[in-house]
Design a protein around this motif. Structure first.
Motif, mmCIF file in Angstrom:
data_model
loop_
_atom_site.group_PDB
_atom_site.id
_atom_site.type_symbol
_atom_site.label_atom_id
_atom_site.label_comp_id
_atom_site.label_asym_id
_atom_site.label_seq_id
_atom_site.Cartn_x
_atom_site.Cartn_y
_atom_site.Cartn_z
ATOM 1 N N LEU B 252 39.149 -9.106 -3.285
ATOM 2 C CA LEU B 252 39.436 -8.715 -1.907
ATOM 3 C C LEU B 252 39.862 -9.916 -1.068
ATOM 4 O O LEU B 252 40.883 -9.870 -0.357
ATOM 5 N N VAL B 253 39.095 -10.992 -1.176
ATOM 6 C CA VAL B 253 39.382 -12.173 -0.359
ATOM 7 C C VAL B 253 40.734 -12.770 -0.759
ATOM 8 O O VAL B 253 41.542 -13.167 0.092
ATOM 9 N N ALA B 254 41.000 -12.790 -2.062
ATOM 10 C CA ALA B 254 42.286 -13.325 -2.528
ATOM 11 C C ALA B 254 43.430 -12.457 -2.020
ATOM 12 O O ALA B 254 44.473 -12.958 -1.571
ATOM 13 N N PHE B 255 43.233 -11.133 -2.069
ATOM 14 C CA PHE B 255 44.270 -10.197 -1.638
ATOM 15 C C PHE B 255 44.586 -10.393 -0.153
ATOM 16 O O PHE B 255 45.753 -10.506 0.240
ATOM 17 N N PHE B 256 43.566 -10.470 0.672
ATOM 18 C CA PHE B 256 43.803 -10.684 2.108
ATOM 19 C C PHE B 256 44.394 -12.074 2.368
ATOM 20 O O PHE B 256 45.222 -12.238 3.259
ATOM 21 N N GLY B 257 43.941 -13.044 1.584
ATOM 22 C CA GLY B 257 44.504 -14.391 1.727
ATOM 23 C C GLY B 257 45.998 -14.409 1.459
ATOM 24 O O GLY B 257 46.760 -15.100 2.138
ATOM 25 N N THR B 258 46.421 -13.657 0.468
ATOM 26 C CA THR B 258 47.843 -13.614 0.130
ATOM 27 C C THR B 258 48.648 -12.799 1.138
ATOM 28 O O THR B 258 49.698 -13.249 1.609
ATOM 29 N N HIS B 259 48.164 -11.620 1.469
ATOM 30 C CA HIS B 259 48.998 -10.680 2.231
ATOM 31 C C HIS B 259 48.741 -10.680 3.734
ATOM 32 O O HIS B 259 49.627 -10.359 4.517
ATOM 33 N N PHE B 260 47.527 -10.992 4.127
ATOM 34 C CA PHE B 260 47.197 -10.965 5.555
ATOM 35 C C PHE B 260 46.494 -12.264 5.960
ATOM 36 O O PHE B 260 45.389 -12.226 6.531
ATOM 37 N N PRO B 261 47.125 -13.428 5.697
ATOM 38 C CA PRO B 261 46.399 -14.681 5.952
ATOM 39 C C PRO B 261 46.000 -14.847 7.420
ATOM 40 O O PRO B 261 44.957 -15.435 7.720
ATOM 41 N N ASP B 262 46.809 -14.310 8.344
ATOM 42 C CA ASP B 262 46.512 -14.512 9.769
ATOM 43 C C ASP B 262 45.353 -13.642 10.255
ATOM 44 O O ASP B 262 44.977 -13.719 11.414
ATOM 45 N N THR B 263 44.788 -12.772 9.370
ATOM 46 C CA THR B 263 43.667 -11.951 9.833
ATOM 47 C C THR B 263 42.324 -12.588 9.502
ATOM 48 O O THR B 263 41.287 -12.070 9.870
ATOM 49 N N LYS B 264 42.377 -13.716 8.797
ATOM 50 C CA LYS B 264 41.124 -14.294 8.292
ATOM 51 C C LYS B 264 40.133 -14.566 9.428
ATOM 52 O O LYS B 264 38.942 -14.283 9.304
#
Lengths: 446, 446
Positions: B252-264
Motif C-alpha cells: 500500500l505504502v509503495a503504491f501511494f508513494g508511486t502514484h500519489f506521492p503528494d498525498t503522503k
C-alpha cells in the motif's frame, strides 16, 4: 468416474432430466426436485410453443446414446412454409439435403426424459417446493409454503435447472457483484390448435414450420405426432393489432378473416381455444456468475432464458450439458475450476443466442414476407451452394453446426455487411446470379 | 390540498425524508420506516463518498423553503483541482462565475433532513424492518427477521425510497412484464481521510473537488465543514493496480508513494484507514415500471441507482420529488394517472443520468489527464463564453440547469460529434481560438 457426490438438481424439465442422466453416468447420486406433480401422471397442456430439436441438442442426447429414442417421437422439419396470401406458400429450406430440425411436443418429450432418467437411477421428488438454497454449503430449503415451515436438505452440489424464474438464481441474485437483467418483450403469445384429419393425417404439410408473417404479428404452426399442429399466435400486448384489441368473439373472427383467411378451415376451435388459453409473455434473462464455488451452479433457462424465435432454448440448455461434460473430462474432481471454466466458456455463447433469438422475431414476422429479404436469402443460398467452403449461412451455422454461438453471430454480422453491399448493386434483381455478383462477394470476403 | 391519505415511506434516507416533507405539505399522514437505528443517535461513518448537491437538488429543497438551511452545512465547490504530478495542479471551473456545487457529508445532511421532516409532522419508525409489501392493497409486512413473525401495516399508498436494494422493488420484480437490470462495475471504492490542520483549517483548497487521475484508477477528495476532507479511492477490484494487489502495508505504502506521492503528508492515517474501511462496490440498477396502480411507487435509488461519477445520485432522486410534486398539481387526487405520468416522464431521464454517470468515470479517471481532452474542453469553454446562446457545455446543462437529463445527453452527444470534427483540424493546438475554428463550429451547429 469422478469421486461420488450427492447432487441435487432443482427442476425436472428437459435440462434437469438430461443433466441427471449425465451425472449418473459419472457415478453420482442424483436427486431431482420439482414443484409440480409428476408430468407422467397429469394431462399436460396449455401454454407451450412446440419445441425444436436441432444438432446441438441432438449431440447432447447422442453422447449418452439417447438420440434415436428421442427422435422417434419427433417430426422432421426441413423448411419454412410461408403463407403470404390466401393459398400462396413460399418454401425456404433450412439447410442442405437431409439437414432437418425436429418438432417435438414439450409434454411428450418431458415425460420420456423423466422415464429415461429414472431408468438411469435418478431419483425424482415431485411436488417438492424448493424455496431457497444456502450457497455456502449447498443446502436446499423445502416446504409447502414460502412463509411456512421448511426442511433442510444437505447436498455436496446443487444444480439450478429451474427455469427462467429460478429460485436458486434468486438467491444468487442477492449477492453483490451479481449482474442480472430481465427484459420482457411487449409481445404475447397464445396457443391454438389445428386438429388432425379424421383419418389421423395432418391438414398441412407436416415437414414444414408454417408461418403466416404479418409484420408486427404472426401465426406459426408445428406438427405433432398425432396428426395435429400446435399453433402459436405472436402479437403485441397492446396497440394496433394486439391482444388488447381482441376482446370479443366478433373482433377475433373478423381479425382472423382479414389476416389469416386460409386458416379458417384448419383451426375449427379458434374462438374456444383463444379465450380459454392464457396469453403468455416472452422474456430474455441474462445473469452472471452462474456458479458459486464448487457448491451451486445454474444451467439452462435458469441462467439464460431466451425468446423462442430461433428455436434454440432447449438446444442451448442441452449444449450447456455438453460443455459441462467436457469440463468434467478436463478437470475431474476439481469442481471449483470445472464450474468456473464452464460458466466463463458458456456465457458469451448464451448472450449470442439471446441476441440471435431476439433478432429472429423481426425476421420471421416481417422480413420473411419482404421481397428484398427473400432475394437476399436467394443470393446467399446460390453463392453458398457454389462455394460451400466460403459461405455457410448464419442459420446453418447456428442450427446445423456446433460452432460456438458467439462466433456464429460475429460471422453472421460480417456476412450481413457484405450482403448490404450486394443488395445496393444496380439491377441486383436481374443479375443476382451473375459472375459479377459472385466476384464481388468473393472480393468482399477477403 | 389533496384528499388526506395515510402514506408510508420505506427508507429514511435523503429522498425518503424530503418526500415526507412534501407529502405533509399536501396534508397527508406520513409514516417513515427504516431498518436502521435513528441516524441522529449513532456515530455515522464508513463507506460514503461525500455528496454533491447541485441545481436540481437545490430546487427541490427551495420549493419547500429548505435550501438555505441545507446549504448552511455545505461547502461550495467551484472547480476541479486536478493533481497531475507532484505539486502540479490544473484547475477546471465547473461553470460560469458563481456557478458552484456543494460538498455535503452524508451523515450530517441525513440527520438534518430527519430533523426537518419531524418538524413537519412526519412520524419516524426506526429499526423497523420491512420485508415485503402486498402491492394490491399497500400493506407492509414488518418483523424482526425475514423468516420470523411479521405484522401487517395497512396504508393507502406506499413509497419505496429504500435504495438500490429496495425490498419494495424486490416484490415488484416478481411480477411479469417487470423489466429489471443490475450491473456491477469491476471497480471498488474505499474511503480515506484528510484530517483538518490543528487550527481547524483545510489542508487543501476547500472549494475544489480534488482529483488524482491515474487512468484506470483515481483518488478524489471533497471538503467537510470540520476542516477535513473525505477521500475516495476508486480502483479495479482485481488485475493490475487493483485492490487485490494491495494486501500488505508495504504494498500500500509503495503504491501511494508511486502514484500519489503528494498525498503522503495530507493522509497521515493511510494504512490504518485503508485496512479498517470496507471496500464498497458500484452498481447501476434500472427497472420499469416504477409504480403499481395507485398503491405503490418507487423513488430515488430504489428505481434508478447510478454510479457516483457525475455527483447526481441525490440530485436525481430529489428531482423525482419535484416531478412528483408537479404531477400532484396536475392530477390532484387522481393518484393512478398521477403515478403513471410520473414514471413515464421520469424514466428516460433516469436512464440518461445513469449513462452520463457511467461515462464520467472515464472522463474523471483518465481523460482529465489527457492533453487533447483538456484542449477540447478549453475550446468548448472559449466558444461557449463567446456564444453563450449557442453552446452550453454538457456539464453545465446537467448540473446548472433543469433541462431534462435525456435532452442534455442528446445535445451533449451532438456537441461531441462537432468537437470530434474540430479536433481533427490541422494545427488545432495553435489555432484553437481562431476565427476559423469559431466559424466551423457555427457551421456544424446548423
Amino acid at each position: 468416474m469422478q469421486k461420488e457426490k450427492k447432487i441435487a438438481i432443482v427442476g425436472a424439465g428437459l435440462v434437469g432430466t438430461l443433466l441427471g442422466i449425465y451425472l449418473r453416468r459419472r457415478g453420482h447420486t442424483v436427486h431431482v426436485y420439482d414443484r409440480s406433480p409428476d408430468i407422467r401422471k397429469i394431462n399436460f397442456s396449455g401454454r407451450s410453443i412446440n419445441l425444436v430439436l436441432s444438432d446441438r441438442g441432438i449431440k447432447a442426447l447422442k453422447d449418452v446414446g439417447l438420440d434415436d429414442e428421442v427422435l422417434s417421437i419427433g417430426i422432421p422439419v426441413e423448411k419454412r412454409a410461408i403463407h403470404i396470401g390466401k393459398d400462396a406458400v413460399n418454401k425456404q429450406f433450412y439447410g442442405k439435403d437431409g439437414e432437418v430440425i425436429y418438432s417435438l411436443s414439450r409434454g411428450l418429450l418431458n415425460k420420456k426424459m423423466v422415464d429415461l432418467a429414472e431408468q438411469e437411477g435418478v431419483e425424482f421428488f415431485f411436488e417438492s417446493k424448493i424455496w431457497d438454497v444456502t450457497l455456502t454449503d449447498a443446502t436446499l430449503h423445502v416446504g409447502e409454503e414460502e412463509r411456512g415451515e421448511w426442511t433442510e436438505l444437505k447436498y455436496d452440489l446443487v444444480f439450478g435447472a429451474d427455469g427462467a424464474f429460478s429460485r436458486i438464481r434468486h438467491r444468487m441474485q442477492r449477492q453483490i457483484m451479481f449482474n442480472y437483467s430481465q427484459e420482457f418483450l411487449n409481445i404475447g403469445y397464445k396457443e391454438l390448435n389445428i386438429p388432425a384429419n379424421p383419418d389421423g393425417t395432418h391438414k398441412l404439410d407436416k415437414n414444414s414450420l408454417h408461418i403466416w408473417p404479418r409484420g408486427q404479428f404472426m401465426l406459426m404452426a408445428l406438427a405433432n405426432l398425432d396428426g395435429s399442429f400446435t399453433c402459436t399466435l405472436f402479437m403485441p400486448n397492446d396497440g394496433e393489432n394486439s391482444f388488447e384489441e381482441l376482446k370479443t368473439k366478433e373482433q377475433l373472427v373478423a381479425f382472423f378473416g382479414t389476416h389469416f383467411p386460409d386458416t379458417k378451415e384448419v383451426i375449427p376451435n379458434l374462438v374456444e381455444d383463444f379465450f380459454k388459453n392464457p396469453t403468455s409473455y416472452l422474456v430474455t434473462m441474462k445473469c452472471f456468475p452462474w456458479t458459486y464455488s464448487d457448491k451451486v451452479a445454474l444451467i439452462g433457462d435458469a441462467c439464460h432464458a431466451i425468446v423462442p424465435f430461433y428455436g434454440h432454448g432447449m438446444n442451448a440448455g442441452f449444449e450447456d450439458i455438453t460443455v459441462l461434460n467436457e469440463m468434467i473430462d478436463k478437470y475431474g474432481d476439481d469442481w471449483a475450476n470445472l464450474l468456473n471454466d464452464y460458466e466463463n466458456s458458456r456465457k458469451p455463447n448464451a448472450d449470442a443466442i439471446a441476441e440471435l433469438s431476439y433478432r429472429n422475431f423481426m425476421e420471421m414476422s416481417s422480413k420473411t414476407a419482404d421481397a428484398n429479404f427473400l432475394l437476399q436469402k436467394k443470393i446467399e443460398k446460390w453463392f453458398s451452394d457454389k462455394h460451400p467452403d466460403l459461405w455457410v449461412p448464419l442459420y446453418s451455422r447456428v442450427t446445423f453446426s456446433h460452432q460456438p454461438y458467439s462466433e456464429a453471430l460475429a460471422e453472421g454480422d460480417f456476412q450481413n455487411k457484405i450482403m448490404e453491399e450486394i443488395m445496393k448493386m444496380p439491377n441486383i434483381e436481374e443479375k443476382w446470379n451473375s459472375e459479377e455478383v459472385e466476384n464481388k462477394i468473393i472480393s468482399l470476403l477477403k
